[in-house]
Scaffold this motif. Sequence first.
Motif, PDB file in Angstrom:
ATOM      1  N   PRO A 133       0.830  -1.205   0.000  1.00  0.00           N
ATOM      2  CA  PRO A 133       0.000   0.000   0.000  1.00  0.00           C
ATOM      3  C   PRO A 133       0.871   1.265   0.000  1.00  0.00           C
ATOM      4  N   LEU A 168      -0.804   0.658   6.081  1.00  0.00           N
ATOM      5  CA  LEU A 168      -2.214   0.808   5.755  1.00  0.00           C
ATOM      6  C   LEU A 168      -2.439   2.275   5.401  1.00  0.00           C
ATOM      7  N   ALA A 169      -2.960   2.531   4.217  1.00  0.00           N
ATOM      8  CA  ALA A 169      -3.126   3.912   3.770  1.00  0.00           C
ATOM      9  C   ALA A 169      -4.307   4.580   4.457  1.00  0.00           C
ATOM     10  N   ALA A 180      -4.499   7.102  -2.744  1.00  0.00           N
ATOM     11  CA  ALA A 180      -4.024   5.867  -2.112  1.00  0.00           C
ATOM     12  C   ALA A 180      -4.029   4.787  -3.176  1.00  0.00           C
ATOM     13  N   VAL A 231      -2.056   0.617  -4.328  1.00  0.00           N
ATOM     14  CA  VAL A 231      -1.307  -0.570  -3.935  1.00  0.00           C
ATOM     15  C   VAL A 231      -0.364  -0.924  -5.069  1.00  0.00           C
TER      16      VAL A 231
END
Length: 172
Positions: free
Chosen positions: A22, A83-84, A93, A95
Amino acid sequence: MHHRTEDGPVVEPVVVERAEQPYVAFRGRVRTDGFAALADRLPELFGWLAARGTEPLGGPFFRYNLIAPDGEFEVEAGVPVALAPKPEGDVRAGVLPAGKYATVTHFGHPDQLFAVASALYAWGRAQGLPWDMTEAADGEHWVCRLETYRTDPRVQPDPAKWETELAFRLLG
């Protein structure tokens, strides 16, 4: 395995398997001489994360999504996180996808990265490795092509001593 372009740097790429990662980022379209505008926003991104109690999980990176034939790039300036936080404003945001990547570490000034990237690209082609990239009329669309800065400029202000990792995702 050394690979040298005709007058470029020697690269010793390694193919590695990576898990998904992420991240948060700013996205922009820039030319080579306009990268500073995007890079200069990285402290803002670190500040945004700090304000939300989120630690970075490594150095900042540029993710090249599109490399256009006219010399323009669509790039994300990003920071990896566990974790965004919820995106806000122009903070996105995403991945970074899991998979096999051809990687090479460059020790030296970022000015040399274009030559190192070209050498990595040529090495992959010479090895018969398929890049996870689609060529279209508007340029090369990469699933994941990264330039990660491993050196904190606040700790080592001399760019000639910086460590940068290039990682290009492979198909399959």
